[in-house]
Design a protein around this motif. Structure first.
Motif, PDB file in Angstrom:
ATOM      1  N   LEU A 177      37.836  13.736  -6.551  1.00  0.00           N
ATOM      2  CA  LEU A 177      37.889  12.854  -7.717  1.00  0.00           C
ATOM      3  C   LEU A 177      38.606  13.532  -8.879  1.00  0.00           C
ATOM      4  O   LEU A 177      39.387  12.918  -9.601  1.00  0.00           O
ATOM      5  N   GLU A 178      38.340  14.802  -9.045  1.00  0.00           N
ATOM      6  CA  GLU A 178      39.030  15.554 -10.104  1.00  0.00           C
ATOM      7  C   GLU A 178      40.533  15.605  -9.835  1.00  0.00           C
ATOM      8  O   GLU A 178      41.347  15.493 -10.753  1.00  0.00           O
ATOM      9  N   ILE A 179      40.884  15.802  -8.553  1.00  0.00           N
ATOM     10  CA  ILE A 179      42.305  15.825  -8.190  1.00  0.00           C
ATOM     11  C   ILE A 179      42.937  14.476  -8.517  1.00  0.00           C
ATOM     12  O   ILE A 179      44.033  14.399  -9.083  1.00  0.00           O
ATOM     13  N   LEU A 215      43.471  14.198 -12.193  1.00  0.00           N
ATOM     14  CA  LEU A 215      44.588  15.052 -12.599  1.00  0.00           C
ATOM     15  C   LEU A 215      45.930  14.394 -12.268  1.00  0.00           C
ATOM     16  O   LEU A 215      46.854  14.351 -13.089  1.00  0.00           O
ATOM     17  N   MET A 216      46.016  13.868 -11.057  1.00  0.00           N
ATOM     18  CA  MET A 216      47.273  13.229 -10.634  1.00  0.00           C
ATOM     19  C   MET A 216      47.578  12.024 -11.512  1.00  0.00           C
ATOM     20  O   MET A 216      48.734  11.775 -11.861  1.00  0.00           O
ATOM     21  N   LEU A 217      46.537  11.251 -11.862  1.00  0.00           N
ATOM     22  CA  LEU A 217      46.740  10.065 -12.698  1.00  0.00           C
ATOM     23  C   LEU A 217      47.124  10.457 -14.126  1.00  0.00           C
ATOM     24  O   LEU A 217      48.035   9.872 -14.713  1.00  0.00           O
ATOM     25  N   THR A 218      46.446  11.446 -14.662  1.00  0.00           N
ATOM     26  CA  THR A 218      46.756  11.886 -16.027  1.00  0.00           C
ATOM     27  C   THR A 218      48.211  12.315 -16.132  1.00  0.00           C
ATOM     28  O   THR A 218      48.912  11.972 -17.078  1.00  0.00           O
ATOM     29  N   LYS A 219      48.653  13.071 -15.105  1.00  0.00           N
ATOM     30  CA  LYS A 219      50.051  13.526 -15.120  1.00  0.00           C
ATOM     31  C   LYS A 219      51.018  12.363 -15.145  1.00  0.00           C
ATOM     32  O   LYS A 219      52.126  12.461 -15.652  1.00  0.00           O
ATOM     33  N   ARG A 220      50.608  11.244 -14.546  1.00  0.00           N
ATOM     34  CA  ARG A 220      51.488  10.061 -14.506  1.00  0.00           C
ATOM     35  C   ARG A 220      51.178   9.082 -15.639  1.00  0.00           C
ATOM     36  O   ARG A 220      51.668   7.967 -15.623  1.00  0.00           O
ATOM     37  N   GLN A 221      50.306   9.482 -16.536  1.00  0.00           N
ATOM     38  CA  GLN A 221      49.875   8.625 -17.666  1.00  0.00           C
ATOM     39  C   GLN A 221      49.208   7.332 -17.218  1.00  0.00           C
ATOM     40  O   GLN A 221      49.542   6.238 -17.678  1.00  0.00           O
ATOM     41  N   TYR A 222      48.265   7.474 -16.294  1.00  0.00           N
ATOM     42  CA  TYR A 222      47.395   6.357 -15.908  1.00  0.00           C
ATOM     43  C   TYR A 222      45.949   6.815 -16.072  1.00  0.00           C
ATOM     44  O   TYR A 222      45.674   8.028 -16.070  1.00  0.00           O
ATOM     45  N   THR A 223      45.023   5.847 -16.174  1.00  0.00           N
ATOM     46  CA  THR A 223      43.596   6.202 -16.113  1.00  0.00           C
ATOM     47  C   THR A 223      42.879   5.219 -15.198  1.00  0.00           C
ATOM     48  O   THR A 223      43.365   4.118 -14.938  1.00  0.00           O
ATOM     49  N   ALA A 227      43.369  16.041  -0.192  1.00  0.00           N
ATOM     50  CA  ALA A 227      44.121  15.679  -1.405  1.00  0.00           C
ATOM     51  C   ALA A 227      45.286  14.749  -1.094  1.00  0.00           C
ATOM     52  O   ALA A 227      45.752  14.010  -1.948  1.00  0.00           O
ATOM     53  N   ARG A 228      45.754  14.798   0.153  1.00  0.00           N
ATOM     54  CA  ARG A 228      46.860  13.915   0.509  1.00  0.00           C
ATOM     55  C   ARG A 228      46.391  12.459   0.548  1.00  0.00           C
ATOM     56  O   ARG A 228      47.102  11.549   0.157  1.00  0.00           O
ATOM     57  N   LEU A 229      45.156  12.266   1.026  1.00  0.00           N
ATOM     58  CA  LEU A 229      44.572  10.922   0.999  1.00  0.00           C
ATOM     59  C   LEU A 229      44.483  10.438  -0.445  1.00  0.00           C
ATOM     60  O   LEU A 229      44.821   9.293  -0.757  1.00  0.00           O
ATOM     61  N   VAL A 230      44.050  11.334  -1.329  1.00  0.00           N
ATOM     62  CA  VAL A 230      43.943  10.978  -2.744  1.00  0.00           C
ATOM     63  C   VAL A 230      45.309  10.578  -3.298  1.00  0.00           C
ATOM     64  O   VAL A 230      45.452   9.554  -3.958  1.00  0.00           O
ATOM     65  N   ARG A 231      46.305  11.385  -2.998  1.00  0.00           N
ATOM     66  CA  ARG A 231      47.640  11.077  -3.517  1.00  0.00           C
ATOM     67  C   ARG A 231      48.130   9.731  -3.007  1.00  0.00           C
ATOM     68  O   ARG A 231      48.644   8.902  -3.754  1.00  0.00           O
ATOM     69  N   ASN A 232      47.929   9.494  -1.704  1.00  0.00           N
ATOM     70  CA  ASN A 232      48.361   8.215  -1.139  1.00  0.00           C
ATOM     71  C   ASN A 232      47.622   7.050  -1.778  1.00  0.00           C
ATOM     72  O   ASN A 232      48.220   6.022  -2.090  1.00  0.00           O
ATOM     73  N   LEU A 233      46.309   7.213  -1.966  1.00  0.00           N
ATOM     74  CA  LEU A 233      45.512   6.149  -2.574  1.00  0.00           C
ATOM     75  C   LEU A 233      46.023   5.839  -3.981  1.00  0.00           C
ATOM     76  O   LEU A 233      46.172   4.679  -4.366  1.00  0.00           O
ATOM     77  N   ILE A 234      46.308   6.896  -4.699  1.00  0.00           N
ATOM     78  CA  ILE A 234      46.734   6.714  -6.079  1.00  0.00           C
ATOM     79  C   ILE A 234      48.097   6.057  -6.175  1.00  0.00           C
ATOM     80  O   ILE A 234      48.309   5.144  -6.965  1.00  0.00           O
ATOM     81  N   GLU A 235      48.992   6.506  -5.304  1.00  0.00           N
ATOM     82  CA  GLU A 235      50.328   5.908  -5.336  1.00  0.00           C
ATOM     83  C   GLU A 235      50.275   4.432  -4.955  1.00  0.00           C
ATOM     84  O   GLU A 235      50.961   3.597  -5.551  1.00  0.00           O
ATOM     85  N   LYS A 236      49.419   4.125  -3.962  1.00  0.00           N
ATOM     86  CA  LYS A 236      49.251   2.715  -3.564  1.00  0.00           C
ATOM     87  C   LYS A 236      48.627   1.927  -4.712  1.00  0.00           C
ATOM     88  O   LYS A 236      49.059   0.811  -5.011  1.00  0.00           O
ATOM     89  N   ALA A 237      47.606   2.479  -5.352  1.00  0.00           N
ATOM     90  CA  ALA A 237      46.913   1.766  -6.433  1.00  0.00           C
ATOM     91  C   ALA A 237      47.879   1.471  -7.586  1.00  0.00           C
ATOM     92  O   ALA A 237      47.816   0.397  -8.198  1.00  0.00           O
ATOM     93  N   ILE A 238      48.790   2.394  -7.841  1.00  0.00           N
ATOM     94  CA  ILE A 238      49.773   2.191  -8.909  1.00  0.00           C
ATOM     95  C   ILE A 238      50.678   0.989  -8.579  1.00  0.00           C
ATOM     96  O   ILE A 238      51.000   0.175  -9.427  1.00  0.00           O
ATOM     97  N   ARG A 239      51.032   0.870  -7.303  1.00  0.00           N
ATOM     98  CA  ARG A 239      51.830  -0.289  -6.886  1.00  0.00           C
ATOM     99  C   ARG A 239      51.035  -1.574  -6.989  1.00  0.00           C
ATOM    100  O   ARG A 239      51.562  -2.611  -7.405  1.00  0.00           O
ATOM    101  N   LYS A 240      49.768  -1.497  -6.581  1.00  0.00           N
ATOM    102  CA  LYS A 240      48.921  -2.700  -6.644  1.00  0.00           C
ATOM    103  C   LYS A 240      48.761  -3.157  -8.095  1.00  0.00           C
ATOM    104  O   LYS A 240      48.747  -4.345  -8.384  1.00  0.00           O
ATOM    105  N   GLN A 241      48.629  -2.176  -8.982  1.00  0.00           N
ATOM    106  CA  GLN A 241      48.498  -2.521 -10.403  1.00  0.00           C
ATOM    107  C   GLN A 241      49.757  -3.259 -10.871  1.00  0.00           C
ATOM    108  O   GLN A 241      49.674  -4.269 -11.566  1.00  0.00           O
ATOM    109  N   ALA A 242      50.897  -2.787 -10.445  1.00  0.00           N
ATOM    110  CA  ALA A 242      52.164  -3.407 -10.862  1.00  0.00           C
ATOM    111  C   ALA A 242      52.224  -4.859 -10.398  1.00  0.00           C
ATOM    112  O   ALA A 242      52.585  -5.763 -11.162  1.00  0.00           O
TER     113      ALA A 242
END
Ligand SMILES: Nc1ncnc2c1ncn2[C@@H]1O[C@H](COP(=O)(O)OP(=O)(O)O)[C@@H](O)[C@H]1O
Ligand SMILES: [Mg+2]
Length: 336
Positions: free
Chosen positions: A242-244, A247-255, A282-297
């Motif tokens: 969750l912390e990872i 961190l990944m979201l903060t770097k991309r300016q998402y919350t 952490a790779r699962l986390v990264r994939n989830l986050i990247e997908k979630a960013i697309r879903k948000q769009a």
């Protein structure tokens, strides 16, 4: 957990094994010298301002910023200190310890092996151990060819690219799988020769699953002395994942909205734990986050008014949709 630094064997029968305990204590073996060509290079850089201390601090800061990995971080600090002090001892014409820096990284996918290897490369460049410090990441298919002579050529090509940096071989044991007739063996022979010929400007890191790696080392006794540094990369806890994510979201300016955070936690709890070595960490986390960013769009694009807050926030719905899409792909990949 205990991390072993096994020093290269000398001809005498003295024990050459030094151990670093979890507390960071070093129990040195009895080995004295057997220098590699690395020393010559370091001598040149021996002056007080030979190293770029500011850059070194910056790189160590990046290492520190990684979530968890306490034992890994400690070991890298130790290697850094060890190399530096041996160099100072040399300056004073004192006997110095051997300095073989090839490594074995054991851990499941997504536990940070490649990320840490990259940091080590940059660190070693600033310490003047490597001239470039870049990372060339390869797997069996990059090294092994299809006909006689092809493998040696392919392996040499990858080696050439990695001179001055790190050759990182993922799932290295797959080189030894096919038996005597397999071309994988040829690749190993070429690699071993290069380690001898270019020891002053090339570091090899063999990476892969822990059990497979342990078997590989057991069945290839020569590896132990050639790869004295072993680092274990444990699976991340849900809290660390969750912390990872944050961190990944903060770097991309998402919350994450609070509900999205809860949803992510539920997914991670389901996907981790025993028997989930393919879960991806952490790779699962990264994939989830990247997908979630697309879903948000997709969710936002047809909205009449989009606020700054909307643009930043990932909602529960985004996470749920990302999860569904990702798990379908994962299950297909591993036929679960
Ligand atoms: N401790 C960590 N803190 C923050 N991000 C991490 C951490 N470990 C891994 N990551 C990220 O997770 C992803 C996968 O990591 P990677 O180093 O490729 O794992 P491996 O090589 O073990 O499969 C990368 O995007 C990396 O930046
Ligand atoms: Mg990797």
């Amino acid at each position: 957990m205990e991390i072993k630094i096994i020093r290269p064997r000398a001809r005498s029968d003295e024990s050459k094994t030094g151990t670093i305990t979890e507390k960071g204590e070093v129990t040195p073996g009895k080995a004295l010298t057997i220098f590699t060509g690395l020393e010559k290079k370091k001598e040149k850089a021996c002056g007080m301002d030979g190293d770029n201390n500011e850059k070194i601090s910056e790189i160590l800061g990046e290492l520190d910023d990684l979530i968890g990995l306490q034992t890994v971080k400690k070991l890298i600090y130790e290697i850094r200190a060890f190399v530096e002090i041996q160099r100072r001892r040399q300056q004073e014409k004192l006997i110095s310890e051997p300095m073989t820096l090839h490594m074995i990284f054991k851990g499941n996918p997504g536990t940070g092996k490649t990320t840490v290897a990259r940091i080590i490369g940059r660190l070693f460049k600033e310490m003047n151990i490597l001239s470039k410090g870049h990372l060339v990441e390869v797997e069996r298919a990059d090294l092994v060819g299809e006909y006689i002579g092809h493998t040696a050529q392919k392996t040499r090509d990858q080696l050439k690219k990695s001179f001055g940096g790190i050759l990182f071989i993922d799932e290295a044991y797959s080189l030894a799988r096919g038996g005597e007739k397999d071309f994988g063996k040829e690749a190993i022979d070429v690699l071993v020769k290069a380690m001898e010929d270019h020891k002053d400007n090339l570091i090899l890191i063999l990476a892969g699953y822990k059990a497979e790696m342990n078997d590989f080392i057991k069945t290839n006794p020569g590896l132990k002395s050639r790869f004295p540094i072993h680092i274990d990369f444990p699976d991340y806890s849900v809290r660390e994942l969750l912390e990872i994510a944050k961190l990944m979201l903060t770097k991309r300016q998402y919350t994450l909205s609070p509900a999205a955070g809860e949803a992510l936690k539920r997914v991670l709890e389901l996907q981790t734990g025993k028997g989930n070595e393919h879960s991806g960490n952490a790779r699962l986390v990264r994939n989830l986050i990247e997908k979630a960013i697309r879903k948000q769009a997709v969710r936002l694009i047809n909205k009449k008014e989009i606020t700054r807050e909307d643009l930043i926030q990932i909602t529960e719905e985004d996470v749920e949709e990302a999860r569904e899409q990702l798990l379908r792909a994962y299950y297909r990949q591993y036929q679960l």
